[in-house]
Structures are given as C-alpha cells and as structure tokens.
Design an enzyme around this catalytic site. Structure first.
Site, PDB file in Angstrom:
ATOM      1  N   LYS A  97      49.654  44.888  12.887  1.00  0.00           N
ATOM      2  CA  LYS A  97      50.393  44.821  11.628  1.00  0.00           C
ATOM      3  C   LYS A  97      51.622  45.720  11.633  1.00  0.00           C
ATOM      4  O   LYS A  97      52.650  45.384  11.091  1.00  0.00           O
ATOM      5  CB  LYS A  97      49.477  45.192  10.458  1.00  0.00           C
ATOM      6  N   SER A 157      51.044  48.785  26.273  1.00  0.00           N
ATOM      7  CA  SER A 157      51.949  49.470  25.337  1.00  0.00           C
ATOM      8  C   SER A 157      51.121  50.392  24.442  1.00  0.00           C
ATOM      9  O   SER A 157      51.539  51.501  24.118  1.00  0.00           O
ATOM     10  CB  SER A 157      52.686  48.448  24.467  1.00  0.00           C
ATOM     11  N   ARG A 187      45.772  41.201  33.169  1.00  0.00           N
ATOM     12  CA  ARG A 187      45.400  42.483  33.754  1.00  0.00           C
ATOM     13  C   ARG A 187      43.949  42.485  34.176  1.00  0.00           C
ATOM     14  O   ARG A 187      43.603  42.556  35.325  1.00  0.00           O
ATOM     15  CB  ARG A 187      45.647  43.611  32.742  1.00  0.00           C
TER      16      ARG A 187
HETATM   17  P1  ADP Z   1      51.329  40.417  23.155  1.00  0.00           P
HETATM   18  O1  ADP Z   1      51.194  41.119  21.854  1.00  0.00           O
HETATM   19  O2  ADP Z   1      51.905  39.050  23.076  1.00  0.00           O
HETATM   20  O3  ADP Z   1      50.105  40.485  24.069  1.00  0.00           O
HETATM   21  P2  ADP Z   1      52.469  42.377  24.896  1.00  0.00           P
HETATM   22  O4  ADP Z   1      53.847  42.934  24.879  1.00  0.00           O
HETATM   23  O5  ADP Z   1      51.345  43.334  24.697  1.00  0.00           O
HETATM   24  O6  ADP Z   1      52.486  41.232  23.843  1.00  0.00           O
HETATM   25  O7  ADP Z   1      52.239  41.625  26.261  1.00  0.00           O
HETATM   26  C1  ADP Z   1      53.027  40.542  26.659  1.00  0.00           C
HETATM   27  C2  ADP Z   1      52.432  39.949  27.916  1.00  0.00           C
HETATM   28  O8  ADP Z   1      52.509  40.905  28.964  1.00  0.00           O
HETATM   29  C3  ADP Z   1      50.962  39.577  27.804  1.00  0.00           C
HETATM   30  O9  ADP Z   1      50.732  38.428  28.589  1.00  0.00           O
HETATM   31  C4  ADP Z   1      50.247  40.760  28.402  1.00  0.00           C
HETATM   32  O10 ADP Z   1      49.001  40.398  28.940  1.00  0.00           O
HETATM   33  C5  ADP Z   1      51.233  41.128  29.494  1.00  0.00           C
HETATM   34  N1  ADP Z   1      51.119  42.535  29.880  1.00  0.00           N
HETATM   35  C6  ADP Z   1      51.140  43.636  29.097  1.00  0.00           C
HETATM   36  N2  ADP Z   1      50.979  44.765  29.818  1.00  0.00           N
HETATM   37  C7  ADP Z   1      50.835  44.351  31.117  1.00  0.00           C
HETATM   38  C8  ADP Z   1      50.583  45.019  32.361  1.00  0.00           C
HETATM   39  N3  ADP Z   1      50.413  46.332  32.435  1.00  0.00           N
HETATM   40  N4  ADP Z   1      50.504  44.264  33.464  1.00  0.00           N
HETATM   41  C9  ADP Z   1      50.619  42.923  33.400  1.00  0.00           C
HETATM   42  N5  ADP Z   1      50.827  42.224  32.264  1.00  0.00           N
HETATM   43  C10 ADP Z   1      50.925  42.926  31.148  1.00  0.00           C
END
Ligand code: ADP
Length: 164
Positions: A42, A132, A94
């Site tokens: 949120k 993140s 991951r």
């Molecule tokens: P969302 O909220 O759409 O999951 P994110 O920014 O958290 O957005 O993640 C975007 C994409 O990047 C997702 O497919 C997530 O699994 C991938 N992702 C996030 N962190 C990593 C990482 N450390 N290694 C590989 N893929 C990642």
C-alpha cells in the site's frame, strides 16, 4: 522483427538483483522495456517518479543501454504489452517462494492475452535472497547495503530514512 519484451515491477527501489535480470534479458532480446508499476504494497517508500528516476540513473551506464527504455505504467500489463508490440513479459524468479504468485500471474496473463508469453529468468546466486523489501529493512536499521544496490539508490535510501 524486433523481439521486444517488458520487464514490469514496482522497483521500490531497483536493486542489483533487478539489474542482473535486465542484463540477462538484454542478452536475449532486441529491446527491453522496464515498466515501473504502482507498488503492490500500500505504501511505497519512493514515489513513482522517484522510482523511475532511480531506474533511469541505474541503467544509464549499462553496455546495452540503447536497447533499453524505462517507462511508467499503470493498468493491465498484457494490454500494455500488446500496445508496445512486445512478445513477452520477463519476470525474475528467485526462490520457490516466488513461484506460486508468479505462476498464478503468468497463467492469468496468458488467459487474458494468449499472444504474450511470460519468461522467467533466474539471477546469479548472490542475488537470490535479495529483495527491495529487505534492502529497505537493512537501511532502516542503518546497515550497509553497498553490495545490494547501485550507489545512487543507496544515497536515495539514506536520504529517505535519515534526512539531514
Ligand atoms: P513486483 O512488486 O511486481 O514483484 P518487484 O520490483 O519487487 O515488483 O520485482 C519485479 C520483478 O523482479 C519480479 O519478477 C521479481 O521476482 C523480480 N526480482 C526482484 N528482486 C529480484 C532478485 N534479487 N533477483 C531476481 N529477480 C528479482
């Protein structure tokens, strides 16, 4: 035909794990559109404008920068993908914990738009535990995140949690 893909996410903020996925996508496709979406949580820490700016600053130095575009995006992902003439959506995978949600999302998107495939890319092992969310948690406790995010992101995070 240009093979174009969309890499969507909230990127709140972009981490080295995201960058790893971007590089892998660039090695496979002609064009990669990084689509910065509203946060699933949120309360995102960074505004959409800030997240877009950090992604742009981060990818500015990449070797294949010309094959990349960073855009804001709001709405139905598969519709956006069709509008952009993309052939697929790229997502990072991951651990098993990502699988269930990503599987559901991919199959739902296929039902909505059968033309758009979802492609999963696995990051380097060093990044499989990186998110993140965890980066924000470490900064909030004044820990070192230098090996998890680019320096512009580290600076922006410190400003958010410890404004001067
Ligand atoms: P969302 O909220 O759409 O999951 P994110 O920014 O958290 O957005 O993640 C975007 C994409 O990047 C997702 O497919 C997530 O699994 C991938 N992702 C996030 N962190 C990593 C990482 N450390 N290694 C590989 N893929 C990642």
């Amino acid at each position: 035909m240009t093979r174009r893909v969309i890499y969507p996410g909230s990127f709140d903020p972009i981490t080295n794990g995201h960058i790893d996925v971007v590089k892998r996508a660039l090695s496979l496709f002609d064009e990669v559109i990084i689509a910065v979406a509203p946060n699933r949580e949120k309360n995102p820490l960074f505004t959409k404008e800030e997240r877009v700016a950090l992604v742009k600053e981060t990818v500015a130095g990449l070797a294949d920068e010309k094959k990349l575009r960073v855009v804001e995006f709001d709405g139905l992902l598969v519709r956006f993908a069709v509008e952009q003439k993309a052939c697929a959506v790229v997502r990072g995978l991951r651990a098993v914990s990502d699988f269930e949600f990503e599987f559901q999302l991919a199959l739902t998107n296929r039902k909505l738009e059968p033309k758009i495939e979802t492609i999963f890319l696995m990051p380097k092992e060093n990044y499989v535990y990186l998110s993140s969310h965890i980066v924000k948690e470490i900064v909030s406790l004044n820990g070192n995140i230098g090996c998890f995010v680019p320096s512009c992101v580290e600076t922006a995070l410190r400003k958010k949690f410890f404004p001067a």
